[in-house]
Design an enzyme around this catalytic site. Structure first.
Site, PDB file in Angstrom:
ATOM      1  N   ASP A  26      37.691  50.483  76.847  1.00 54.47           N
ATOM      2  CA  ASP A  26      38.902  50.908  77.399  1.00 54.47           C
ATOM      3  C   ASP A  26      39.861  49.852  77.503  1.00 54.47           C
ATOM      4  OD1 ASP A  26      40.847  51.323  79.251  1.00 54.47           O
ATOM      5  OD2 ASP A  26      39.200  51.211  81.211  1.00 54.47           O
ATOM      6  N   VAL A  27      40.916  50.536  76.750  1.00 57.89           N
ATOM      7  CA  VAL A  27      42.430  49.851  76.378  1.00 57.89           C
ATOM      8  C   VAL A  27      42.685  49.092  77.701  1.00 57.89           C
ATOM      9  CG1 VAL A  27      42.367  51.323  73.752  1.00 57.89           C
ATOM     10  CG2 VAL A  27      44.062  51.680  75.681  1.00 57.89           C
ATOM     11  N   TYR A  30      54.806  59.257  82.573  1.00 52.04           N
ATOM     12  CA  TYR A  30      54.561  59.391  81.021  1.00 52.04           C
ATOM     13  C   TYR A  30      55.417  58.849  79.759  1.00 52.04           C
ATOM     14  CZ  TYR A  30      52.908  60.986  75.966  1.00 52.04           C
ATOM     15  OH  TYR A  30      52.925  61.566  74.925  1.00 52.04           O
ATOM     16  N   LYS A  80      56.427  55.679  78.062  1.00 55.34           N
ATOM     17  CA  LYS A  80      56.165  55.814  75.800  1.00 55.34           C
ATOM     18  C   LYS A  80      57.789  54.826  75.757  1.00 55.34           C
ATOM     19  CE  LYS A  80      52.674  58.206  74.843  1.00 55.34           C
ATOM     20  NZ  LYS A  80      51.307  57.010  74.173  1.00 55.34           N
TER      21      LYS A  80
END
Length: 282
Positions: free
Chosen positions: A63-64, A156, A160
């Site tokens: 799980d990063v 999101y 990003k």
């Protein structure tokens, strides 16, 4: 970075999609691959494909968003394959909601995977790459949503945009020490990211169903539109080739299609226009 033969690559989110496509392409040019993903079954499938090409592959469930797990990943990679030359921070998730309806869990999950995942990768692997003195390359996956605003994708897009900025700074900071940095800003690619909620951990609300509530009109519309667009996107293997070329040529930005050019140009035009207005005296 011109010579990748017999070198090691670490790829997060490699159990499917862009991560898998890139794993296979890098294996084809002689790299051994460390495959990290929360989807252990998908990761094992990718590993089998890499081995079929004739290269080594290891799988580490990761799980990063959890720094300890990424540091464990680094320890296993060094022990089993050696210090990586390529680090591809690729794992990503998305949720579709009107910004007013985003919960604390929504924000924590998306920012934790998409941004903290990149930070954790850099913190865990960059010191090893520097100490080895062999140079290398880091690729961070952002999105074309990190280059211009996208309605219904606020969390999101925020994550990003941050990955794009982080990558730009990393590139400048590492330019003189033989470690290149690229940021991947893909448009529509045929991956499963639209269904990322299936792997959402309980700490952030657990697996979620697609937004269908009529009260969440923006989220529902964004989900349906994105699901169709993504399903019709380009082959992840093609993106893997683009990533390879980005590494070989040390490209600062890797884009996958022309569809994002008009909104990027519109954003740049608006920024330029702000400088053309009379400024308050300093």
């Amino acid at each position: 970075m011109r010579d990748l033969n017999n070198k090691v690559a670490v790829i997060t989110g490699a159990g499917s999609g862009i991560g898998r496509g890139t794993s296979l392409r890098l294996a084809e040019v002689g790299m051994d691959i460390a495959i990290a993903d929360v989807d252990i079954n998908g990761a094992q499938q990718t590993a089998e494909m890499v081995r079929a090409i004739g290269r080594k592959a290891i799988v580490v469930k990761t799980d990063v968003s959890n720094r300890e797990e990424v540091q464990h990943l680094a320890s296993v990679v060094v022990q089993d394959l050696g210090v990586p030359t390529v680090l591809f921070n690729n794992a990503g998730v998305v949720t579709f909601k009107d910004i007013a309806l985003l919960t604390e869990g929504d924000w924590s999950w998306v920012m934790g995977v998409n941004l903290d995942g990149v930070i954790n990768g850099v913190i865990s692997f960059l010191p090893l790459m520097l100490e080895s003195g062999q140079g290398g390359h880091i690729v961070n996956t952002a999105s074309h949503c990190g280059l211009f605003p996208s309605r219904g994708l606020s969390s999101y897009s925020a994550s990003k945009y941050a990955v794009v900025g982080l990558s730009e700074h990393l590139r400048g900071d590492l330019a003189d020490i033989q470690i290149g940095v690229s940021v991947l800003c893909p448009g529509a690619v045929a991956t499963g990211i639209v269904h990322a909620e299936r792997n959402r951990p309980e700490i952030h609300g657990g697996p979620q169903i697609e937004p269908t509530d009529s009260k969440d009109k923006i989220g529902s519309s964004s989900y349906r539109n994105s699901d169709q667009v993504v399903s019709e996107g380009i082959d992840p293997k093609l993106v893997g080739e683009m990533v390879l070329q980005g590494i070989l040529n040390n490209e600062p930005y890797i884009v996958t299609s022309l569809e994002s050019k008009p909104p990027v140009e519109a954003r740049l035009k608006a920024i330029r226009a702000a400088y053309e207005k009379p400024l308050i005296a300093q």
